[in-house]
Structure formats: structure tokens, C-alpha cells
Design a protein around this motif. Sequence first.
Motif, PDB file in Angstrom:
ATOM      1  N   PHE A 100      40.728 -21.695   5.815  1.00 58.76           N
ATOM      2  CA  PHE A 100      39.599 -21.232   6.627  1.00 58.76           C
ATOM      3  C   PHE A 100      39.834 -21.566   8.164  1.00 58.76           C
ATOM      4  CE2 PHE A 100      35.956 -19.315   4.269  1.00 58.76           C
ATOM      5  CZ  PHE A 100      36.705 -18.878   3.391  1.00 58.76           C
ATOM      6  N   ALA A 101      40.394 -23.029   8.020  1.00 59.43           N
ATOM      7  CA  ALA A 101      40.435 -23.775   9.357  1.00 59.43           C
ATOM      8  C   ALA A 101      41.469 -23.166  10.273  1.00 59.43           C
ATOM      9  CB  ALA A 101      40.876 -25.303   9.043  1.00 59.43           C
ATOM     10  N   VAL A 102      42.436 -22.342   9.694  1.00 59.40           N
ATOM     11  CA  VAL A 102      43.353 -21.443  10.344  1.00 59.40           C
ATOM     12  C   VAL A 102      42.830 -20.601  11.522  1.00 59.40           C
ATOM     13  CG1 VAL A 102      45.242 -19.915  10.350  1.00 59.40           C
ATOM     14  CG2 VAL A 102      45.152 -21.928   8.832  1.00 59.40           C
ATOM     15  N   VAL A 103      41.696 -20.104  11.039  1.00 53.95           N
ATOM     16  CA  VAL A 103      40.711 -19.039  11.930  1.00 53.95           C
ATOM     17  C   VAL A 103      40.677 -19.763  13.036  1.00 53.95           C
ATOM     18  CG1 VAL A 103      38.957 -17.613  12.157  1.00 53.95           C
ATOM     19  CG2 VAL A 103      40.360 -17.618   9.942  1.00 53.95           C
ATOM     20  N   PHE A 104      39.958 -21.114  12.919  1.00 57.22           N
ATOM     21  CA  PHE A 104      39.372 -21.817  14.190  1.00 57.22           C
ATOM     22  C   PHE A 104      40.517 -22.136  14.837  1.00 57.22           C
ATOM     23  CE2 PHE A 104      36.219 -22.208  10.969  1.00 57.22           C
ATOM     24  CZ  PHE A 104      35.021 -22.300  11.470  1.00 57.22           C
ATOM     25  N   LEU A 105      41.612 -22.568  14.367  1.00 62.96           N
ATOM     26  CA  LEU A 105      42.762 -22.929  15.411  1.00 62.96           C
ATOM     27  C   LEU A 105      43.414 -21.979  15.831  1.00 62.96           C
ATOM     28  CD1 LEU A 105      44.676 -25.415  12.827  1.00 62.96           C
ATOM     29  CD2 LEU A 105      43.116 -26.134  14.700  1.00 62.96           C
ATOM     30  N   LEU A 108      41.938 -21.206  19.522  1.00 63.15           N
ATOM     31  CA  LEU A 108      42.170 -21.908  20.581  1.00 63.15           C
ATOM     32  C   LEU A 108      43.202 -21.273  21.592  1.00 63.15           C
ATOM     33  CD1 LEU A 108      42.819 -25.460  18.709  1.00 63.15           C
ATOM     34  CD2 LEU A 108      40.602 -24.804  20.159  1.00 63.15           C
ATOM     35  N   TRP A 109      43.935 -20.281  20.896  1.00 65.67           N
ATOM     36  CA  TRP A 109      44.804 -19.554  21.955  1.00 65.67           C
ATOM     37  C   TRP A 109      44.484 -18.398  22.234  1.00 65.67           C
ATOM     38  CZ3 TRP A 109      46.338 -22.921  18.345  1.00 65.67           C
ATOM     39  CH2 TRP A 109      47.512 -23.974  18.536  1.00 65.67           C
ATOM     40  N   ARG A 110      43.316 -18.096  21.969  1.00 66.90           N
ATOM     41  CA  ARG A 110      42.659 -16.700  22.455  1.00 66.90           C
ATOM     42  C   ARG A 110      41.735 -16.721  23.532  1.00 66.90           C
ATOM     43  NH1 ARG A 110      42.352 -12.145  18.735  1.00 66.90           N
ATOM     44  NH2 ARG A 110      40.228 -11.761  19.440  1.00 66.90           N
ATOM     45  N   LYS A 111      41.951 -15.718  24.580  1.00 65.00           N
ATOM     46  CA  LYS A 111      40.782 -15.961  25.656  1.00 65.00           C
ATOM     47  C   LYS A 111      39.618 -15.134  25.300  1.00 65.00           C
ATOM     48  CE  LYS A 111      44.370 -16.249  29.338  1.00 65.00           C
ATOM     49  NZ  LYS A 111      44.873 -15.569  30.607  1.00 65.00           N
ATOM     50  N   ASP A 112      38.518 -15.836  24.880  1.00 64.48           N
ATOM     51  CA  ASP A 112      37.315 -15.279  24.430  1.00 64.48           C
ATOM     52  C   ASP A 112      36.330 -15.832  24.749  1.00 64.48           C
ATOM     53  OD1 ASP A 112      35.408 -14.009  22.943  1.00 64.48           O
ATOM     54  OD2 ASP A 112      36.731 -14.341  21.020  1.00 64.48           O
ATOM     55  N   GLU A 113      35.239 -15.230  25.364  1.00 64.20           N
ATOM     56  CA  GLU A 113      34.030 -15.918  25.934  1.00 64.20           C
ATOM     57  C   GLU A 113      33.009 -16.243  24.954  1.00 64.20           C
ATOM     58  OE1 GLU A 113      32.249 -13.301  28.560  1.00 64.20           O
ATOM     59  OE2 GLU A 113      33.959 -13.182  29.935  1.00 64.20           O
ATOM     60  N   HIS A 114      33.224 -15.603  23.435  1.00 67.52           N
ATOM     61  CA  HIS A 114      32.401 -16.085  22.509  1.00 67.52           C
ATOM     62  C   HIS A 114      33.300 -16.469  21.433  1.00 67.52           C
ATOM     63  CE1 HIS A 114      29.069 -14.474  24.871  1.00 67.52           C
ATOM     64  NE2 HIS A 114      29.795 -13.242  24.902  1.00 67.52           N
ATOM     65  N   PRO A 115      33.876 -17.644  21.368  1.00 69.41           N
ATOM     66  CA  PRO A 115      34.785 -17.970  20.394  1.00 69.41           C
ATOM     67  C   PRO A 115      34.318 -17.973  18.996  1.00 69.41           C
ATOM     68  CG  PRO A 115      34.444 -19.840  21.804  1.00 69.41           C
ATOM     69  CD  PRO A 115      33.759 -18.530  22.467  1.00 69.41           C
ATOM     70  N   PHE A 116      33.249 -18.744  18.801  1.00 67.06           N
ATOM     71  CA  PHE A 116      32.572 -19.240  17.579  1.00 67.06           C
ATOM     72  C   PHE A 116      31.775 -17.810  16.994  1.00 67.06           C
ATOM     73  CE2 PHE A 116      32.913 -23.162  19.414  1.00 67.06           C
ATOM     74  CZ  PHE A 116      33.450 -23.779  18.217  1.00 67.06           C
ATOM     75  N   ALA A 117      31.496 -16.925  17.682  1.00 69.59           N
ATOM     76  CA  ALA A 117      30.980 -15.557  17.250  1.00 69.59           C
ATOM     77  C   ALA A 117      32.206 -14.846  16.698  1.00 69.59           C
ATOM     78  CB  ALA A 117      30.240 -14.879  18.183  1.00 69.59           C
ATOM     79  N   THR A 118      33.343 -14.985  17.116  1.00 69.22           N
ATOM     80  CA  THR A 118      34.622 -14.332  16.817  1.00 69.22           C
ATOM     81  C   THR A 118      34.938 -14.886  15.562  1.00 69.22           C
ATOM     82  OG1 THR A 118      35.332 -13.491  19.149  1.00 69.22           O
ATOM     83  CG2 THR A 118      37.050 -13.723  17.483  1.00 69.22           C
ATOM     84  N   ILE A 119      34.802 -16.190  15.437  1.00 72.80           N
ATOM     85  CA  ILE A 119      35.158 -16.837  14.188  1.00 72.80           C
ATOM     86  C   ILE A 119      34.484 -16.426  13.172  1.00 72.80           C
ATOM     87  CG2 ILE A 119      35.326 -18.967  12.917  1.00 72.80           C
ATOM     88  CD1 ILE A 119      36.109 -20.253  15.900  1.00 72.80           C
ATOM     89  N   GLY A 120      32.990 -16.143  13.210  1.00 75.62           N
ATOM     90  CA  GLY A 120      32.324 -15.985  12.359  1.00 75.62           C
ATOM     91  C   GLY A 120      32.394 -14.460  11.861  1.00 75.62           C
ATOM     92  N   TYR A 121      32.352 -13.585  12.556  1.00 74.36           N
ATOM     93  CA  TYR A 121      32.703 -12.154  12.088  1.00 74.36           C
ATOM     94  C   TYR A 121      33.935 -12.061  11.504  1.00 74.36           C
ATOM     95  CZ  TYR A 121      28.777 -10.508  14.739  1.00 74.36           C
ATOM     96  OH  TYR A 121      27.358 -10.246  15.276  1.00 74.36           O
ATOM     97  N   THR A 122      35.014 -12.757  12.050  1.00 69.61           N
ATOM     98  CA  THR A 122      36.199 -12.791  11.411  1.00 69.61           C
ATOM     99  C   THR A 122      36.173 -13.295   9.835  1.00 69.61           C
ATOM    100  OG1 THR A 122      37.443 -13.326  13.274  1.00 69.61           O
ATOM    101  CG2 THR A 122      38.868 -13.596  11.476  1.00 69.61           C
ATOM    102  N   LEU A 123      35.547 -14.440   9.658  1.00 66.78           N
ATOM    103  CA  LEU A 123      35.535 -14.789   8.134  1.00 66.78           C
ATOM    104  C   LEU A 123      34.220 -13.997   7.311  1.00 66.78           C
ATOM    105  CD1 LEU A 123      35.262 -18.748   9.125  1.00 66.78           C
ATOM    106  CD2 LEU A 123      37.200 -17.235   8.231  1.00 66.78           C
ATOM    107  N   LEU A 124      33.507 -13.371   7.984  1.00 65.49           N
ATOM    108  CA  LEU A 124      32.585 -12.473   7.381  1.00 65.49           C
ATOM    109  C   LEU A 124      33.125 -11.594   6.059  1.00 65.49           C
ATOM    110  CD1 LEU A 124      29.838 -11.273   6.877  1.00 65.49           C
ATOM    111  CD2 LEU A 124      30.160  -9.520   8.493  1.00 65.49           C
TER     112      LEU A 124
END
Length: 277
Positions: A100-105, A108-124
Motif C-alpha cells: 500500500f505504501a507504494v501508492v504513496f511513494l 511523490l513523482w506525480r505533479k498533482d495538486e491533490h495528492p492525498f485525494a488521488t491516493i485515496g481514490y486509487t486505493l478505493l
Amino acid sequence: MKKLLIRTLSGTAYCILVVFAIYSSQWLGSRMAGSCVFIAFFGFVAMMGVHECYKNLTIKGVETNKAAGYTLALLTYCLISIMGIAHMAFLSMLILPALFAVVFLCQLWRKDEHPFATIGYTLLPIIWVVYPLVLMQPLSNFGAGLLMMVFICTWINDSGAYLTGMAIGKHKMWERHSPNKTWEGTLGGALFCVLGAIFIGPLLQGGLSWWYWAILGLTCSVAGTLGDLVESMFKRFCGVKDSGNIMPGHGGVLDRFDSVIMIIPFILFILCVGSLF
């Protein structure tokens, strides 16, 4: 008439595939071959569920890291399945946090204004769809008949709720998410589900008392109804009528497995707790 025929044929094919996957070990005469069929079928279902989630989130305009999500979903499913066969499923629980931590890592390389929202929807979809489906393998260790009853109870609950709601349904249950669902229909579905579990369950798998089957039937009804409401909430959020179109006349994988993926963790918990006493 044509739509009814297509819906009937599609639903029949779905039921046959589910039954074959569950009983494949017995019918093929090989635990290993049966496990491969079981893992492959429900793995396909899991990955299609992930695809439907990401597709509908894209329609909504929600950002997800699909590459990381698909990879994590496949690794999660395969890892727990393989270790489940080896009776080492507990080890996968230690590795999952690292996956799961891989998604967080990756974020770090993505240009995203809402990184944690993206992480949440990716893990959903991994949390909502993949993990419950992969838990069907340890659940099947309690008996193929018991796992089959989860699906039968789901079908009975849906049919009973529909028929009861059509006949006497007046009071809306959760109109914001599911306008057609009524309290009368929900209670009727629960009654049919409990009775179905009590009378059909012992025929598929012995060793459990009637009151245990009643608890399992009630759990299937309550959790299954919640699963249906959650999927309805997701579709309304995304602005779609069906999650997909893989099953003509029935919609997508999420439309057919929405109740099951909510039921599995609860049933497995009850059985694991019950085995301690």
C-alpha cells in the motif's frame, strides 16, 4: 421480450460460472486445479471491479494513479491467494502495508495538486473490491457449501426484497441513494434470507445448527443491503446508471457483486470467532 431473454441468459451464465468456480475442486477431482480455477475466475472479477471503479471515477473527473492501482490490485490478489493455498495467509497481512505504501511513494513523482485525494481514490477499489473478493478463498476453507450459501442468500435477499417491496412497500429506506428501496422490502428480503439459510444451508453443508444458519442468513441480508446501498452511492457520485456493461441486462461486475463484497468479511469474521468457542 428480447431484453428479458438477454437478461435471463446473462444471469444464467453468471450463476453457472459462480457455481463452477466454487465447486471446481470437487468436480475436477483436484484441489490444485480447482484452486487455480477459483483464483482465476474471482481474480478476473476483482480486476474488472477495479477497472469499473477507475472508469467511473474518470467519468466523474476524479484523478487516480491507474498504473499503481492496477499493479497493487493484482499483487494484493495474487499474494493473498497464493499464501492462502499454502495456509500462510497471515504473512500476507505483514506485506500488505508495504504494498500500500507504494501508492504513496509513486505520488511523490506525480505533479498533482491533490495528492492525498488521488491516493485515496486509487486505493478505493483495492480496499472495497479486491480485498473482500480475495477473502473468499479462506472462507471456502470452511466448506464450498457455505460459500455457495453466501451467493444463494444474496440472490434470495434481492428477490425477496424486490417482491415484498413491489407488493407492500410504502416507506422509503434511503431515498437519497436508492429511491426504490423500501423498509418493507428490506425486512421481507431479510425474512426470506433467514428462512432460506435455515432450510437450504444444511442441505449444502452439514455441521451447523439452525440458529447458526439464521445468524449467517441475517448477516447476509443486512450486509448485502448495505453493500447495495454503498454501490448505489458510488454510482450516484459518478453520475452513472450501471457500473459497467460486461453482463447484458445486469450491468457490470460491481452491480452483481456489490452485496457479496460487503458480506464476505462479516461472514468470515463470524466463522473465525465461532471457531474459537
